[in-house]
Design a protein around this motif. Sequence first.
Motif, short mmCIF file in Angstrom:
data_model
loop_
_atom_site.label_atom_id
_atom_site.label_comp_id
_atom_site.label_asym_id
_atom_site.label_seq_id
_atom_site.Cartn_x
_atom_site.Cartn_y
_atom_site.Cartn_z
N ILE A 1 43.05 47.81 35.87
CA ILE A 1 42.52 47.05 36.46
C ILE A 1 42.57 45.44 35.83
CG2 ILE A 1 39.67 47.83 37.11
CD1 ILE A 1 39.84 50.94 35.67
N GLU A 2 42.43 44.95 36.70
CA GLU A 2 42.54 43.46 37.05
C GLU A 2 41.19 43.25 36.74
OE1 GLU A 2 46.50 40.58 37.61
OE2 GLU A 2 46.38 42.50 39.01
N ASP A 3 40.90 42.42 35.89
CA ASP A 3 39.43 42.13 36.03
C ASP A 3 39.95 40.25 36.08
OD1 ASP A 3 36.97 40.56 35.39
OD2 ASP A 3 36.71 41.37 33.48
N ALA A 4 39.74 39.90 36.86
CA ALA A 4 40.17 38.40 37.62
C ALA A 4 39.18 37.58 38.05
CB ALA A 4 41.53 39.05 38.82
N THR A 5 37.66 38.31 37.75
CA THR A 5 36.75 37.97 37.88
C THR A 5 36.61 36.03 37.59
OG1 THR A 5 35.70 38.22 35.72
CG2 THR A 5 35.14 39.52 37.84
N GLU A 6 37.44 35.46 36.73
CA GLU A 6 37.34 34.17 36.58
C GLU A 6 38.63 33.27 36.34
OE1 GLU A 6 35.07 35.03 32.39
OE2 GLU A 6 36.56 34.15 31.98
N SER A 7 39.66 33.89 37.63
CA SER A 7 40.59 33.32 37.97
C SER A 7 41.18 33.25 39.62
CB SER A 7 42.08 33.69 37.36
OG SER A 7 41.49 35.75 38.03
N LEU A 8 40.42 33.81 40.53
CA LEU A 8 40.45 33.19 41.73
C LEU A 8 41.07 32.21 41.69
CD1 LEU A 8 40.06 34.17 44.73
CD2 LEU A 8 38.57 33.19 44.77
N GLY A 9 42.57 32.37 43.02
CA GLY A 9 43.26 31.20 42.95
C GLY A 9 44.78 31.36 42.45
N ALA A 10 43.99 32.08 41.14
CA ALA A 10 45.30 31.47 39.73
C ALA A 10 46.62 32.38 40.65
CB ALA A 10 44.59 31.95 38.33
N THR A 11 47.83 31.99 39.54
CA THR A 11 49.19 32.86 40.42
C THR A 11 49.39 32.88 39.39
OG1 THR A 11 50.65 30.57 40.88
CG2 THR A 11 48.98 31.97 42.60
N PHE B 1 33.82 38.49 28.24
CA PHE B 1 32.24 38.43 29.05
C PHE B 1 32.23 39.48 28.99
CE2 PHE B 1 29.24 38.35 32.60
CZ PHE B 1 28.17 37.62 31.29
N VAL B 2 31.02 40.16 28.82
CA VAL B 2 30.03 41.25 27.64
C VAL B 2 30.33 42.20 29.45
CG1 VAL B 2 28.33 40.91 28.61
CG2 VAL B 2 28.72 42.53 27.51
N ALA B 3 30.75 41.64 30.45
CA ALA B 3 30.71 42.41 31.80
C ALA B 3 31.99 43.08 32.09
CB ALA B 3 30.43 41.76 32.68
N THR B 4 33.13 42.70 31.18
CA THR B 4 34.25 42.88 31.10
C THR B 4 34.72 44.74 30.79
OG1 THR B 4 35.39 41.25 30.70
CG2 THR B 4 36.79 43.00 30.32
N GLY C 1 30.28 40.88 40.17
CA GLY C 1 32.17 41.56 39.50
C GLY C 1 31.91 42.64 38.81
N THR C 2 30.87 42.76 38.33
CA THR C 2 30.16 43.81 37.12
C THR C 2 30.40 45.27 37.76
OG1 THR C 2 29.26 42.67 36.13
CG2 THR C 2 28.69 44.97 35.40
N ALA C 3 29.93 45.26 39.01
CA ALA C 3 29.70 46.22 40.63
C ALA C 3 30.80 46.82 40.57
CB ALA C 3 28.85 46.60 41.48
N ALA C 4 32.12 46.11 40.90
CA ALA C 4 33.63 45.80 41.11
C ALA C 4 34.15 46.98 40.03
CB ALA C 4 34.45 44.31 41.54
N LEU C 5 33.60 45.99 38.56
CA LEU C 5 34.25 46.95 37.83
C LEU C 5 34.07 48.11 37.54
CD1 LEU C 5 34.56 43.96 35.06
CD2 LEU C 5 36.78 44.66 35.97
#
Length: 377
Positions: free
Chosen positions: A160-170, A91-94, A65-69
């Motif tokens: 740029i959405e950090d959706a790293t924790e939210s897969l499946g949320a709407t 999280f720090v990776a954001t 996810g860090t690489a993605a951001l």
Amino acid sequence: MNGGIPSKERSLLLDAPNLGELEKEYLCRCVDENYVSTVGPFVGEFEERFAAYVGCARAVSVQSGTAALHVALMVSGVGPGDEVICPALTFVATANPILYVGAVPVFVDVDPETWTLDPRGVERAITPRTKAVLPVHLYGVPCAMDELGELARRHGLTVIEDATESLGATYQGRMTGTFGHLGCFSFNGNKVLTTGGGGMIVTDDDELGGRIKHLVNQARDPQKGFWHTGLGWNYRMTNLEAALGLAQLQRLPGFLEKKRDFVGAYREILDDLPQVRFQQAPEGSLPSWWLPSVTLEGTASVSSAQEALRERGVPTRRVFQPLPALPQFAPFAKGTYPVAEHLFARGLNLPGSTCNDDGMIRFAAEALRRVLSEGDQ
């Protein structure tokens, strides 16, 4: 298990991955077909199915996810001197990738109910140097993307959405990660869906998606052998990881149903306690509830409650440290961030792994209720 009480054979788990026979089947296919590295069919298939699931034109897999951001910021033209607005609580990776590209993180406090980026704070933080907004769907709870999107359109900002924790949320019927110019997901071992590591970038701009695919493969032009068109990265996902992701994607609806049921059970048992306040979902949203999260208010000692729960076999985790307090970000802190600081001081993540069952979650909730009600926290 006996009446939902964890036994030595089966303990409550905070955020462990849920792996089974389907994952074994896909991994064995990978090994049998000799496609274990970055060359092979599983990565492409995973990207296509993921894009179809979230409802976007293109998905590009990466190593984390860090690489993605990091890639998302780079291809959005964010660089030295640019400002990127992000939440103080995440999280720090954001925020680390903001420093990777030489930009300036501008921290904004979060909403006290949803714990996500406060649009009013974002509006106050915008300056002529602001290039992008990086909202985080914290613990699987969607941000107010309609308000944030309107702000971005008005000021010409990249989202740029950090959706790293939210897969499946709407939110408003759309999947998180699909509102911004780019959306980023993580498949770390503790996420809703895991590939062991790995991540994904999604976009509705097919041309941009193609450029990202090119850059994460060392910017190599496969038609010209070892010809590289510029600076790229070795951020590719392996077929082993993608195979795991394909299996997990098939099971994702069941994972999400379980997580939502877990939060329902916690609320049923704890909602009437004045000391307990749950992270709330914004109107029109359906969170993935990656980690069920609460604050313990009043005189309740969070550290003592956490220790008492541990003794009862209930693992918990403290809420993220506000980023402005960390050494690499302290020079960018402006003022105070009272909501983020309060959530850090009083917040707990409760067991949410889908390896648990309803009885185990109810045991965890009842244990917290007893700890708070009996005053032995």
